[in-house]
Design an enzyme around this catalytic site. Structure first.
Site, PDB file in Angstrom:
ATOM      1  N   CYS A  85      18.385  42.159  38.061  1.00  0.00           N
ATOM      2  CA  CYS A  85      17.643  43.525  37.869  1.00  0.00           C
ATOM      3  C   CYS A  85      16.298  43.562  38.621  1.00  0.00           C
ATOM      4  O   CYS A  85      16.396  43.517  39.774  1.00  0.00           O
ATOM      5  CB  CYS A  85      17.663  43.963  36.455  1.00  0.00           C
ATOM      6  N   HIS A 184      22.493  42.095  33.857  1.00  0.00           N
ATOM      7  CA  HIS A 184      21.963  41.235  32.980  1.00  0.00           C
ATOM      8  C   HIS A 184      22.824  40.251  32.331  1.00  0.00           C
ATOM      9  O   HIS A 184      23.144  40.329  31.195  1.00  0.00           O
ATOM     10  CB  HIS A 184      20.991  41.769  31.943  1.00  0.00           C
ATOM     11  N   GLU A 186      22.553  37.280  31.264  1.00  0.00           N
ATOM     12  CA  GLU A 186      21.887  36.432  30.292  1.00  0.00           C
ATOM     13  C   GLU A 186      21.718  37.259  28.756  1.00  0.00           C
ATOM     14  O   GLU A 186      21.600  36.532  28.004  1.00  0.00           O
ATOM     15  CB  GLU A 186      20.402  36.235  30.841  1.00  0.00           C
TER      16      GLU A 186
END
Ligand code: GLN
Length: 220
Positions: A85, A184, A186
């Site tokens: 991002c 994302h 993560e």
């Protein structure tokens, strides 16, 4: 240097953004993640992650902490880098819809549009087909995300949005040792992109170890 089973050291730019989540995902994929806030903390890292957050703030802080130039030099010299991002924005060579003076680390021959999905669209989720990753489409979380408007000839498109108004938009790319995603991983627990990045870092380390061994034997 032995590169086989040792955990490769991966720096996570820790000025702002979702640092902890990247640290956890990298550790789970067999790396030794270390926060990087100062230029000397880049010494000895085998790869670097630029997290999501706010790219203008991150770029300003990176400049103030003296990290922009060392990061630029390291990525240009082949240090593997993964940006999510805001991290994708920071790794892009060219930006759209960014303040004219917003600096980047660069390394990715691509034009990246900030907040590309529309300012009113804060966040959404979508499926993304990822080239070369087993296990089917990835469930991706986008938060005021950029997309790759135009990718240079050396850039491999890894993933595009499937369905919806942004159908087909490029949201995951790779150029050599540099990987970037608009979304994302993560935050979702699907660590396939982190696993890919750790593989890239290991490959780069093994290549360097081979070159060093060649040097010692007087090979070109
Ligand atoms: N819109 C943000 C920026 O321009 C990126 C958002 C994110 O990283 N989740 O920096």
């Amino acid at each position: 240097m032995s590169t086989g089973s040792a955990r490769p050291v991966i720096g996570v730019l820790a000025l702002q953004g979702d640092v902890r989540e990247h640290v956890a995902a990298l550790w789970a994929e067999g790396a030794d993640p270390r926060p990087v806030r100062r230029p000397e903390e880049l010494d000895g890292v085998h790869g670097v992650v630029v997290p999501g957050g706010e790219s203008t703030t991150m770029a300003r802080l990176a400049g103030r902490f003296g990290l922009l130039e060392p990061l630029r030099d390291a990525v240009r010299a082949g240090l593997p880098a993964y940006g999510t991002c805001a991290g994708m924005i920071l790794l892009a060579d060219r930006l759209l819809d960014a303040p004219p003076d917003q600096p980047t680390i660069g390394g990715l021959d691509a034009t990246v549009r900030r907040n590309a999905f529309g300012r009113q669209v804060d966040s959404f989720e979508s499926r993304v087909d990822l080239a070369g990753l087993d296990g089917g489409a990835l469930h991706a979380v986008f938060i005021r995300a950029p997309w790759v408007e135009e990718a240079g000839p050396g850039v491999e498109v890894l993933g595009r949005v499937v369905g919806g108004p942004a159908d087909g938009r490029i949201v995951a790319v790779r150029q050599g040792n540099v990987v970037a995603t608009s979304f994302h991983p993560e935050l979702t627990g699907d660590r396939r992109v982190h696993a890919l990045f750790v593989d890239i870092v290991r490959g780069h380390l093994a290549e360097r170890a081979g070159l060093d061994a060649g040097d010692e034997r007087g090979l070109p």
